[in-house]
Motif scaffolding. Sequence first.
Motif, mmCIF file in Angstrom:
data_model
loop_
_atom_site.group_PDB
_atom_site.id
_atom_site.type_symbol
_atom_site.label_atom_id
_atom_site.label_comp_id
_atom_site.label_asym_id
_atom_site.label_seq_id
_atom_site.Cartn_x
_atom_site.Cartn_y
_atom_site.Cartn_z
ATOM 1 N N UNK A 1 -12.300 -5.311 38.873
ATOM 2 C CA UNK A 1 -11.673 -6.397 39.618
ATOM 3 C C UNK A 1 -10.763 -5.852 40.716
ATOM 4 N N UNK A 2 -10.062 -4.774 40.398
ATOM 5 C CA UNK A 2 -9.190 -4.136 41.391
ATOM 6 C C UNK A 2 -10.017 -3.609 42.561
ATOM 7 N N UNK A 3 -11.143 -2.999 42.253
ATOM 8 C CA UNK A 3 -12.001 -2.471 43.310
ATOM 9 C C UNK A 3 -12.611 -3.593 44.154
ATOM 10 N N UNK A 4 -12.947 -4.708 43.511
ATOM 11 C CA UNK A 4 -13.460 -5.859 44.260
ATOM 12 C C UNK A 4 -12.416 -6.375 45.232
ATOM 13 N N UNK A 5 -11.172 -6.423 44.783
ATOM 14 C CA UNK A 5 -10.075 -6.864 45.646
ATOM 15 C C UNK A 5 -9.870 -5.873 46.792
ATOM 16 N N UNK A 6 -9.931 -4.607 46.476
ATOM 17 C CA UNK A 6 -9.789 -3.564 47.492
ATOM 18 C C UNK A 6 -10.911 -3.651 48.523
ATOM 19 N N UNK A 7 -12.130 -3.791 48.038
ATOM 20 C CA UNK A 7 -13.277 -3.896 48.947
ATOM 21 C C UNK A 7 -13.148 -5.117 49.854
ATOM 22 N N UNK A 8 -12.735 -6.219 49.278
ATOM 23 C CA UNK A 8 -12.540 -7.433 50.071
ATOM 24 C C UNK A 8 -11.505 -7.192 51.166
ATOM 25 N N UNK A 9 -10.414 -6.533 50.815
ATOM 26 C CA UNK A 9 -9.353 -6.296 51.801
ATOM 27 C C UNK A 9 -9.841 -5.434 52.956
ATOM 28 N N UNK A 10 -10.748 -4.515 52.670
ATOM 29 C CA UNK A 10 -11.265 -3.657 53.738
ATOM 30 C C UNK A 10 -12.238 -4.401 54.651
ATOM 31 N N UNK A 11 -12.831 -5.471 54.138
ATOM 32 C CA UNK A 11 -13.804 -6.227 54.918
ATOM 33 C C UNK A 11 -13.176 -7.361 55.732
ATOM 34 N N UNK A 12 -11.905 -7.627 55.525
ATOM 35 C CA UNK A 12 -11.264 -8.737 56.224
ATOM 36 C C UNK A 12 -11.361 -8.550 57.720
ATOM 37 N N UNK A 13 -11.562 -9.613 58.463
ATOM 38 C CA UNK A 13 -11.491 -11.020 58.112
ATOM 39 C C UNK A 13 -12.786 -11.609 57.552
ATOM 40 N N UNK A 14 -13.824 -10.804 57.406
ATOM 41 C CA UNK A 14 -15.061 -11.304 56.807
ATOM 42 C C UNK A 14 -14.772 -11.724 55.371
ATOM 43 N N UNK A 15 -15.321 -12.838 54.969
ATOM 44 C CA UNK A 15 -15.175 -13.370 53.600
ATOM 45 C C UNK A 15 -13.730 -13.688 53.211
ATOM 46 N N UNK A 16 -12.891 -13.977 54.175
ATOM 47 C CA UNK A 16 -11.487 -14.260 53.865
ATOM 48 C C UNK A 16 -11.331 -15.454 52.931
ATOM 49 N N UNK A 17 -12.289 -16.356 52.939
ATOM 50 C CA UNK A 17 -12.186 -17.544 52.086
ATOM 51 C C UNK A 17 -12.333 -17.214 50.605
ATOM 52 N N UNK A 18 -12.821 -16.022 50.288
ATOM 53 C CA UNK A 18 -12.975 -15.651 48.878
ATOM 54 C C UNK A 18 -11.735 -14.956 48.314
ATOM 55 N N UNK A 19 -10.695 -14.827 49.112
ATOM 56 C CA UNK A 19 -9.470 -14.158 48.651
ATOM 57 C C UNK A 19 -8.924 -14.784 47.362
#
Length: 66
Positions: free
Chosen positions: A21-39
Amino acid sequence: MSDADALKAEIKKLSARATNAKMNLHDLSEELPVNWTSIPEVAKAAYDAFVALEAARKTLAKLEAV
Protein backbone atom coordinates in the motif's frame (compact mmCIF):
# COMPACT_ATOMS: atom_id res chain seq x y z
CA MET A 1 0.48 -23.35 16.68
CA SER A 2 0.10 -20.91 19.55
CA ASP A 3 -1.89 -17.69 19.41
CA ALA A 4 1.36 -15.71 19.37
CA ASP A 5 2.72 -17.76 16.46
CA ALA A 6 -0.50 -17.33 14.50
CA LEU A 7 -0.43 -13.61 15.19
CA LYS A 8 3.20 -13.37 14.05
CA ALA A 9 2.24 -15.03 10.77
CA GLU A 10 -0.65 -12.60 10.42
CA ILE A 11 1.69 -9.68 11.13
CA LYS A 12 3.95 -10.83 8.30
CA LYS A 13 0.97 -10.77 5.93
CA LEU A 14 -0.19 -7.39 7.23
CA SER A 15 3.33 -6.01 6.93
CA ALA A 16 3.53 -7.11 3.30
CA ARG A 17 0.11 -5.57 2.64
CA ALA A 18 1.17 -2.31 4.31
CA THR A 19 4.40 -2.19 2.31
CA ASN A 20 2.47 -2.76 -0.90
CA ALA A 21 0.00 0.00 0.00
CA LYS A 22 2.89 2.34 0.79
CA MET A 23 4.45 1.63 -2.59
CA ASN A 24 1.11 2.23 -4.34
CA LEU A 25 0.89 5.60 -2.63
CA HIS A 26 4.48 6.39 -3.57
CA ASP A 27 3.91 5.38 -7.19
CA LEU A 28 0.78 7.51 -7.36
CA SER A 29 2.67 10.51 -6.01
CA GLU A 30 5.32 10.15 -8.70
CA GLU A 31 2.66 10.06 -11.42
CA LEU A 32 0.83 13.20 -10.32
CA PRO A 33 -1.07 15.01 -11.71
CA VAL A 34 -2.11 11.88 -13.62
CA ASN A 35 -4.73 9.90 -11.67
CA TRP A 36 -5.00 12.60 -9.00
CA THR A 37 -8.62 11.61 -8.42
CA SER A 38 -7.49 8.28 -6.97
CA ILE A 39 -5.56 9.94 -4.12
CA PRO A 40 -8.30 9.40 -1.46
CA GLU A 41 -8.77 5.74 -2.39
CA VAL A 42 -5.06 4.90 -2.45
CA ALA A 43 -4.38 6.88 0.73
CA LYS A 44 -7.28 5.18 2.55
CA ALA A 45 -5.96 1.75 1.56
CA ALA A 46 -2.51 2.65 2.92
CA TYR A 47 -4.01 4.10 6.11
CA ASP A 48 -6.17 1.02 6.71
CA ALA A 49 -3.24 -1.33 6.11
CA PHE A 50 -1.08 0.45 8.66
CA VAL A 51 -3.91 0.66 11.21
CA ALA A 52 -4.39 -3.11 10.96
CA LEU A 53 -0.65 -3.74 11.24
CA GLU A 54 -0.29 -1.51 14.30
CA ALA A 55 -3.28 -3.15 16.00
CA ALA A 56 -1.83 -6.62 15.40
CA ARG A 57 1.55 -5.54 16.76
CA LYS A 58 -0.07 -4.15 19.91
CA THR A 59 -2.04 -7.36 20.39
CA LEU A 60 1.15 -9.41 20.01
CA ALA A 61 2.95 -7.21 22.53
CA LYS A 62 0.17 -7.83 25.04
CA LEU A 63 0.30 -11.59 24.43
CA GLU A 64 4.07 -11.67 24.88
CA ALA A 65 3.91 -9.56 28.03
CA VAL A 66 1.85 -12.21 29.78
